[in-house]
Design a protein around this motif. Structure first.
Motif, short mmCIF file in Angstrom:
data_model
loop_
_atom_site.label_atom_id
_atom_site.label_comp_id
_atom_site.label_asym_id
_atom_site.label_seq_id
_atom_site.Cartn_x
_atom_site.Cartn_y
_atom_site.Cartn_z
N LEU A 1 0.83 -1.19 0.00
CA LEU A 1 0.00 0.00 0.00
C LEU A 1 0.87 1.25 0.00
CD1 LEU A 1 -2.64 1.67 0.45
CD2 LEU A 1 -2.35 1.20 2.90
N PHE A 2 0.68 2.12 -0.98
CA PHE A 2 1.30 3.44 -1.01
C PHE A 2 0.24 4.47 -0.63
CE2 PHE A 2 4.21 1.04 -3.57
CZ PHE A 2 5.45 1.64 -3.41
N LEU A 3 0.53 5.24 0.41
CA LEU A 3 -0.40 6.27 0.89
C LEU A 3 0.21 7.64 0.66
CD1 LEU A 3 -1.86 5.02 4.30
CD2 LEU A 3 -3.13 5.61 2.23
N TRP B 1 0.92 -9.64 6.11
CA TRP B 1 1.01 -9.74 4.64
C TRP B 1 1.03 -8.37 3.97
CZ3 TRP B 1 -3.63 -7.46 3.48
CH2 TRP B 1 -4.65 -7.60 4.44
N LEU B 2 0.98 -7.29 4.76
CA LEU B 2 0.88 -5.94 4.22
C LEU B 2 2.16 -5.14 4.45
CD1 LEU B 2 -0.85 -3.55 3.08
CD2 LEU B 2 -1.55 -3.11 5.46
N ARG B 3 2.57 -4.39 3.43
CA ARG B 3 3.63 -3.41 3.55
C ARG B 3 3.08 -2.04 3.17
NH1 ARG B 3 5.01 -6.64 6.18
NH2 ARG B 3 6.86 -7.96 6.20
N VAL B 4 3.39 -1.03 3.98
CA VAL B 4 2.84 0.31 3.78
C VAL B 4 3.98 1.29 3.54
CG1 VAL B 4 1.39 2.15 4.71
CG2 VAL B 4 0.91 -0.24 5.30
N THR B 5 3.88 2.08 2.48
CA THR B 5 4.86 3.12 2.19
C THR B 5 4.16 4.47 2.15
OG1 THR B 5 6.21 1.59 0.86
CG2 THR B 5 6.57 3.95 0.53
N PRO B 6 4.31 5.30 3.19
CA PRO B 6 3.75 6.66 3.12
C PRO B 6 4.61 7.52 2.21
CG PRO B 6 4.16 5.95 5.40
CD PRO B 6 4.90 5.01 4.50
N VAL B 7 3.98 8.36 1.44
CA VAL B 7 4.68 9.32 0.58
C VAL B 7 4.19 10.70 0.99
CG1 VAL B 7 5.19 10.06 -1.77
CG2 VAL B 7 4.81 7.62 -1.28
N ILE B 8 4.99 11.41 1.75
CA ILE B 8 4.60 12.69 2.33
C ILE B 8 5.29 13.83 1.60
CG2 ILE B 8 4.47 14.04 4.47
CD1 ILE B 8 2.92 11.45 4.58
N PRO C 1 5.13 13.10 -7.24
CA PRO C 1 5.98 12.36 -6.30
C PRO C 1 5.42 11.00 -5.90
CG PRO C 1 5.86 14.66 -5.67
CD PRO C 1 4.88 14.48 -6.79
N LEU C 2 4.11 10.91 -5.72
CA LEU C 2 3.52 9.62 -5.37
C LEU C 2 3.63 8.65 -6.53
CD1 LEU C 2 1.90 7.71 -3.57
CD2 LEU C 2 -0.20 8.85 -4.34
N ALA C 3 3.28 9.09 -7.73
CA ALA C 3 3.38 8.22 -8.90
C ALA C 3 4.82 7.78 -9.14
CB ALA C 3 2.83 8.94 -10.13
N ASP C 4 5.77 8.72 -8.96
CA ASP C 4 7.18 8.37 -9.14
C ASP C 4 7.65 7.37 -8.10
OD1 ASP C 4 7.38 10.04 -11.31
OD2 ASP C 4 8.18 11.73 -10.17
N ALA D 1 -1.89 10.13 -13.26
CA ALA D 1 -0.42 10.06 -13.23
C ALA D 1 0.06 8.68 -12.86
CB ALA D 1 0.13 11.10 -12.25
N THR D 2 -0.57 8.05 -11.88
CA THR D 2 -0.11 6.74 -11.42
C THR D 2 -0.42 5.66 -12.44
OG1 THR D 2 -0.50 7.44 -9.13
CG2 THR D 2 -0.27 5.08 -9.53
N VAL D 3 -1.60 5.71 -13.03
CA VAL D 3 -1.93 4.71 -14.06
C VAL D 3 -0.96 4.81 -15.22
CG1 VAL D 3 -3.67 4.08 -15.79
CG2 VAL D 3 -4.38 4.54 -13.43
N ALA D 4 -0.61 6.04 -15.61
CA ALA D 4 0.34 6.22 -16.72
C ALA D 4 1.71 5.64 -16.37
CB ALA D 4 0.47 7.70 -17.06
#
Length: 421
Positions: free
Chosen positions: A321-323, A346-353, A364-367, A391-394
């Protein structure tokens, strides 16, 4: 709703119940279109009409003026129809323009158009739309085309527009007829209302009747404070035994549905909820690891999917999960990322602040997602503001994740949300 509106919808509900009873007693009779017959989708030459409409589009452009003329003509000739629409028509006009653009751009894909407008027809039952209303729409459209084109108007152009609209309407009527066994909309009582941060509320509501939906879907919500105004929100929970629903609502402006839900709604109030829709659901047999990407209130859909994964997918596929959020306050969930991981091994979380303002606010989140690893073997779910989703889908598609395995919230140029006719 006003007393008049409530009476109108009650009469429609009784009429639909009678029609459903007749259908059950005579199952051989199928749904019919607005003209009384069901046209075959493969008999419509959408390519020819698409070519003609595109070639002559400049004659009736801009579309926003064409639509303004359309509603002027409709409400002048049939003023009683005005009560089916919200007080402010700005949102409505934009969505009708989107519907026209979608049709014009996709007439060469009749099966896709049919599927999209079948879903719209099911959803439009909550607005009190009947086949007769589509006929008035046609008349108003013809007047608007002639007014916009002026002396350059010609019969061939009008016939192409009418065939296009009738093709979409036939699918809408089919969708409405197929949904006669369910309510047009569900009444739901607000059980709690919490302000999680300035301008953002978490609402829970319990429908008065069973409400079918799947984790990852969205629903239109209306407040009695703004009759006939509907806005779509992701369902922020998987189906629960008590039937309670959860919505995360961000204040998007003054005087609209979001303000009514965030600032003027309390426990005990009653909302109306339209039928659930959306493709962002988990497969019954989950055979791939899962990538979730969410920003802002897109966390609502991700939260529902996590609940579904925890409850029903016993093999516990790996989930990342990217938040995304501008600052730490944007992570408004009840759990910290570390707590989410602790409770779900089973979950890994990456916050993008730290997403800043600007044209590429969600870059920044998509990158971060694209840089993190190889997602080509995953199935992805992307939820949040359209700019972030696009942006993320692309980025994911550019990183060799097949588009067929990227499920996401609706985009402005994608399949249509519910719009009134």
């Amino acid at each position: 709703m006003t007393t008049v509106d409530a009476t109108y919808h009650a009469l429609l509900a009784r009429h639909d119940a009678m029609r459903l009873r007749r259908r059950l007693l005579s199952p051989a009779q199928g749904p019919a279109d607005a003209a009384g017959a069901r046209p075959a989708a493969d008999s419509y030459d959408g390519v020819a009409d698409q070519r003609l409409i595109v070639q002559t589009l400049e004659l009736v452009a801009p579309l926003d003026e064409l639509i303004a003329h359309l509603y002027d003509a409709m409400f002048t000739q049939w003023p009683f129809l005005r009560s089916l629409f919200p007080e402010s028509m700005e949102f409505q006009r934009k969505h009708l323009e989107q519907a026209f653009r979608y049709l014009i751009e996709n007439l060469h894909r009749p099966e896709e158009v049919t599927a999209t407008f079948t879903r719209l027809g099911r959803d439009h039952r909550k607005l009190g739309v009947r086949p007769a209303h589509f006929r008035t729409f046609e008349v108003a459209l013809c007047k608007a085309l002639r007014r916009s084109a002026g002396p350059r108007w010609h019969d061939a152009m009008e016939r192409a527009w009418l065939r296009m609209v009738r093709f979409a309407v036939a699918a809408m009527v089919e969708g409405a007829e197929a949904a006669l066994g369910e309510p047009p909309a569900w009444q739901a009582t607000v059980t709690s209302h919490e302000i999680r941060r300035p301008g953002l509320a978490v609402l829970r509501a319990r429908p008065h009747e069973p409400y079918p939906y799947r984790a990852g879907q969205f629903a239109s919500v209306a407040s009695p404070l703004l009759p006939q105004a509907w806005r779509q929100y992701s369902l922020a929970c998987a189906p629960r035994p008590d039937g309670e629903l959860e919505f995360h609502v961000r204040l998007a402006g003054r005087g609209g549905v979001s303000e009514a839900l965030v600032s003027r709604t309390r426990a005990g109030d009653t909302l109306r909820v339209g039928p659930a829709d959306g493709p962002m659901t988990l497969d019954d047999e989950l055979t791939r690891d899962v990538l979730l990407v969410a920003a802002d209130t897109g966390w609502a859909a991700a939260k529902a999917l996590l609940e579904e994964l925890a409850a029903h997918h016993k093999d516990r596929r790996a989930v990342h999960l990217f938040l995304g959020a501008r600052d730490a306050s944007g992570l408004y969930g009840t759990e910290s990322p570390a707590e989410m991981e602790r409770r779900r091994p089973w979950l890994r979380v990456t916050p993008v602040i730290g997403e800043g303002p600007g044209a590429d606010r969600y870059g920044p989140l998509a990158d971060a997602v694209a840089r993190h690893g190889d997602w080509s073997g995953h199935i992805a779910f992307v939820s949040g503001p359209p700019a972030m989703v696009g942006a993320t889908v692309a980025r994911l598609a550019g990183a060799h994740l097949p588009v067929s395995r990227i499920r996401h919230d609706p985009l402005p140029d994608g399949p249509l949300p519910a719009v009134a006719p």
